[in-house]
Design a protein around this motif. Structure first.
Motif, PDB file in Angstrom:
ATOM      1  N   LYS A 199       0.813  -1.223   0.000  1.00 60.21           N
ATOM      2  CA  LYS A 199       0.000   0.000   0.000  1.00 60.21           C
ATOM      3  C   LYS A 199       0.848   1.276   0.000  1.00 60.21           C
ATOM      4  O   LYS A 199       0.306   2.369   0.117  1.00 60.21           O
ATOM      5  CB  LYS A 199      -0.939   0.002   1.207  1.00 60.21           C
ATOM      6  N   ASN A 200       2.151   1.140  -0.166  1.00 58.16           N
ATOM      7  CA  ASN A 200       3.053   2.281  -0.126  1.00 58.16           C
ATOM      8  C   ASN A 200       2.884   3.118  -1.398  1.00 58.16           C
ATOM      9  O   ASN A 200       3.337   2.746  -2.469  1.00 58.16           O
ATOM     10  CB  ASN A 200       4.501   1.793   0.029  1.00 58.16           C
ATOM     11  N   LYS A 201       2.214   4.261  -1.254  1.00 60.35           N
ATOM     12  CA  LYS A 201       1.883   5.114  -2.404  1.00 60.35           C
ATOM     13  C   LYS A 201       3.139   5.689  -3.062  1.00 60.35           C
ATOM     14  O   LYS A 201       3.202   5.787  -4.287  1.00 60.35           O
ATOM     15  CB  LYS A 201       0.951   6.242  -1.969  1.00 60.35           C
ATOM     16  N   LEU A 202       4.116   6.075  -2.258  1.00 59.24           N
ATOM     17  CA  LEU A 202       5.342   6.652  -2.813  1.00 59.24           C
ATOM     18  C   LEU A 202       6.079   5.640  -3.686  1.00 59.24           C
ATOM     19  O   LEU A 202       6.557   5.969  -4.775  1.00 59.24           O
ATOM     20  CB  LEU A 202       6.260   7.158  -1.694  1.00 59.24           C
ATOM     21  N   LEU A 203       6.120   4.390  -3.228  1.00 55.30           N
ATOM     22  CA  LEU A 203       6.765   3.349  -4.030  1.00 55.30           C
ATOM     23  C   LEU A 203       6.022   3.120  -5.343  1.00 55.30           C
ATOM     24  O   LEU A 203       6.645   2.938  -6.385  1.00 55.30           O
ATOM     25  CB  LEU A 203       6.852   2.040  -3.244  1.00 55.30           C
ATOM     26  N   HIS A 204       4.713   3.147  -5.285  1.00 50.64           N
ATOM     27  CA  HIS A 204       3.925   2.975  -6.510  1.00 50.64           C
ATOM     28  C   HIS A 204       4.192   4.113  -7.496  1.00 50.64           C
ATOM     29  O   HIS A 204       4.356   3.874  -8.693  1.00 50.64           O
ATOM     30  CB  HIS A 204       2.423   2.885  -6.197  1.00 50.64           C
ATOM     31  N   LYS A 205       4.265   5.348  -6.996  1.00 50.33           N
ATOM     32  CA  LYS A 205       4.545   6.497  -7.867  1.00 50.33           C
ATOM     33  C   LYS A 205       5.951   6.396  -8.454  1.00 50.33           C
ATOM     34  O   LYS A 205       6.151   6.662  -9.647  1.00 50.33           O
ATOM     35  CB  LYS A 205       4.412   7.802  -7.073  1.00 50.33           C
ATOM     36  N   THR A 206       6.901   6.022  -7.630  1.00 54.93           N
ATOM     37  CA  THR A 206       8.287   5.903  -8.086  1.00 54.93           C
ATOM     38  C   THR A 206       8.399   4.822  -9.149  1.00 54.93           C
ATOM     39  O   THR A 206       9.065   5.003 -10.172  1.00 54.93           O
ATOM     40  CB  THR A 206       9.213   5.590  -6.893  1.00 54.93           C
ATOM     41  N   LYS A 207       7.728   3.715  -8.911  1.00 53.80           N
ATOM     42  CA  LYS A 207       7.754   2.612  -9.871  1.00 53.80           C
ATOM     43  C   LYS A 207       7.108   3.028 -11.195  1.00 53.80           C
ATOM     44  O   LYS A 207       7.637   2.727 -12.267  1.00 53.80           O
ATOM     45  CB  LYS A 207       7.044   1.393  -9.278  1.00 53.80           C
ATOM     46  N   ALA A 208       6.013   3.755 -11.134  1.00 60.93           N
ATOM     47  CA  ALA A 208       5.337   4.217 -12.356  1.00 60.93           C
ATOM     48  C   ALA A 208       6.250   5.157 -13.154  1.00 60.93           C
ATOM     49  O   ALA A 208       6.339   5.047 -14.379  1.00 60.93           O
ATOM     50  CB  ALA A 208       4.031   4.912 -11.999  1.00 60.93           C
ATOM     51  N   ALA A 209       6.921   6.058 -12.470  1.00 56.36           N
ATOM     52  CA  ALA A 209       7.844   6.985 -13.140  1.00 56.36           C
ATOM     53  C   ALA A 209       8.994   6.220 -13.785  1.00 56.36           C
ATOM     54  O   ALA A 209       9.445   6.555 -14.886  1.00 56.36           O
ATOM     55  CB  ALA A 209       8.375   8.007 -12.139  1.00 56.36           C
ATOM     56  N   LEU A 210       9.431   5.180 -13.127  1.00 59.88           N
ATOM     57  CA  LEU A 210      10.525   4.366 -13.652  1.00 59.88           C
ATOM     58  C   LEU A 210      10.094   3.586 -14.887  1.00 59.88           C
ATOM     59  O   LEU A 210      10.853   3.472 -15.851  1.00 59.88           O
ATOM     60  CB  LEU A 210      11.013   3.417 -12.556  1.00 59.88           C
ATOM     61  N   HIS A 211       8.872   3.087 -14.878  1.00 60.75           N
ATOM     62  CA  HIS A 211       8.332   2.398 -16.059  1.00 60.75           C
ATOM     63  C   HIS A 211       8.313   3.347 -17.255  1.00 60.75           C
ATOM     64  O   HIS A 211       8.647   2.952 -18.373  1.00 60.75           O
ATOM     65  CB  HIS A 211       6.914   1.874 -15.795  1.00 60.75           C
ATOM     66  N   LYS A 212       7.951   4.591 -16.999  1.00 60.64           N
ATOM     67  CA  LYS A 212       7.910   5.589 -18.062  1.00 60.64           C
ATOM     68  C   LYS A 212       9.320   5.824 -18.626  1.00 60.64           C
ATOM     69  O   LYS A 212       9.502   5.876 -19.837  1.00 60.64           O
ATOM     70  CB  LYS A 212       7.323   6.897 -17.516  1.00 60.64           C
ATOM     71  N   LYS A 213      10.310   5.950 -17.748  1.00 61.46           N
ATOM     72  CA  LYS A 213      11.694   6.133 -18.200  1.00 61.46           C
ATOM     73  C   LYS A 213      12.164   4.930 -19.013  1.00 61.46           C
ATOM     74  O   LYS A 213      12.846   5.081 -20.029  1.00 61.46           O
ATOM     75  CB  LYS A 213      12.633   6.321 -17.001  1.00 61.46           C
ATOM     76  N   LEU A 214      11.794   3.770 -18.548  1.00 66.02           N
ATOM     77  CA  LEU A 214      12.199   2.533 -19.227  1.00 66.02           C
ATOM     78  C   LEU A 214      11.602   2.480 -20.634  1.00 66.02           C
ATOM     79  O   LEU A 214      12.284   2.119 -21.589  1.00 66.02           O
ATOM     80  CB  LEU A 214      11.790   1.319 -18.408  1.00 66.02           C
ATOM     81  N   LYS A 215      10.338   2.849 -20.776  1.00 62.05           N
ATOM     82  CA  LYS A 215       9.690   2.865 -22.100  1.00 62.05           C
ATOM     83  C   LYS A 215      10.366   3.859 -23.026  1.00 62.05           C
ATOM     84  O   LYS A 215      10.580   3.592 -24.185  1.00 62.05           O
ATOM     85  CB  LYS A 215       8.196   3.191 -21.958  1.00 62.05           C
ATOM     86  N   ASN A 216      10.705   5.042 -22.492  1.00 59.10           N
ATOM     87  CA  ASN A 216      11.381   6.066 -23.298  1.00 59.10           C
ATOM     88  C   ASN A 216      12.763   5.583 -23.731  1.00 59.10           C
ATOM     89  O   ASN A 216      13.197   5.838 -24.848  1.00 59.10           O
ATOM     90  CB  ASN A 216      11.509   7.375 -22.530  1.00 59.10           C
ATOM     91  N   GLN A 217      13.445   4.872 -22.851  1.00 59.74           N
ATOM     92  CA  GLN A 217      14.772   4.350 -23.165  1.00 59.74           C
ATOM     93  C   GLN A 217      14.686   3.300 -24.280  1.00 59.74           C
ATOM     94  O   GLN A 217      15.517   3.262 -25.178  1.00 59.74           O
ATOM     95  CB  GLN A 217      15.408   3.745 -21.908  1.00 59.74           C
ATOM     96  N   GLU A 218      13.660   2.458 -24.202  1.00 59.59           N
ATOM     97  CA  GLU A 218      13.495   1.397 -25.202  1.00 59.59           C
ATOM     98  C   GLU A 218      13.135   1.978 -26.584  1.00 59.59           C
ATOM     99  O   GLU A 218      13.461   1.401 -27.597  1.00 59.59           O
ATOM    100  CB  GLU A 218      12.433   0.402 -24.739  1.00 59.59           C
ATOM    101  N   LYS A 219      12.475   3.145 -26.602  1.00 61.66           N
ATOM    102  CA  LYS A 219      12.109   3.786 -27.863  1.00 61.66           C
ATOM    103  C   LYS A 219      13.332   4.392 -28.560  1.00 61.66           C
ATOM    104  O   LYS A 219      13.343   4.508 -29.773  1.00 61.66           O
ATOM    105  CB  LYS A 219      11.067   4.894 -27.615  1.00 61.66           C
ATOM    106  N   ALA A 220      14.315   4.805 -27.772  1.00 62.76           N
ATOM    107  CA  ALA A 220      15.505   5.482 -28.334  1.00 62.76           C
ATOM    108  C   ALA A 220      16.385   4.542 -29.122  1.00 62.76           C
ATOM    109  O   ALA A 220      16.321   3.379 -29.099  1.00 62.76           O
ATOM    110  CB  ALA A 220      16.314   6.103 -27.205  1.00 62.76           C
TER     111      ALA A 220
END
Length: 127
Positions: free
Chosen positions: A106-127
């Protein structure tokens, strides 16, 4: 201050870190760990200083030591994940956040951090 009290050295390091006296803070954390090598807080605090100084591999070593003592430390898993993400190791960072979320789903901060990281990972894979 009792010179053989590890927690006092750790607390002194925290104060010095807040004053941006990183080298002095590191000395305090090292002294705390010399007295009590099982003090997770000192390993974590030393790791955060090293990370701020750009010494990411050394910071990761500190977090790994802390995780040897307590593999379920959410704080350590979070710090390790943040450090891994700073050096572009997003998949390894996600594993740290996933482990932390298994412990505290239920840790909201971890969920937000993980979501932001998924976004970075997707952007990295597109490059």
């Amino acid at each position: 201050m009792n010179p053989e009290y590890a927690e006092a050295w750790n607390n002194k390091g925290i104060i010095l870190k807040e004053l941006k006296k990183y080298k002095k803070a590191l000395k305090c954390y090292n002294k705390a760990l010399e007295i009590n090598s099982e003090l997770i807080e000192a390993w974590n605090n030393k790791g955060t200083i090293l990370q701020e100084l750009g010494k990411y591999e050394e910071a990761l070593e500190c977090y790994n030591k802390a995780l040897e003592i307590n593999p379920k430390s959410i704080e350590t898993l979070t710090y390790k994940g943040i450090t891994l993400s700073k050096i572009g190791k997003y998949k390894k960072a996600l594993k740290c956040f996933d482990k932390a979320l298994k412990i505290d789903p239920k840790n909201k901060l971890l969920h937000k951090t993980k979501a932001a990281l998924h976004k970075k990972l997707k952007n990295q894979e597109k490059a």
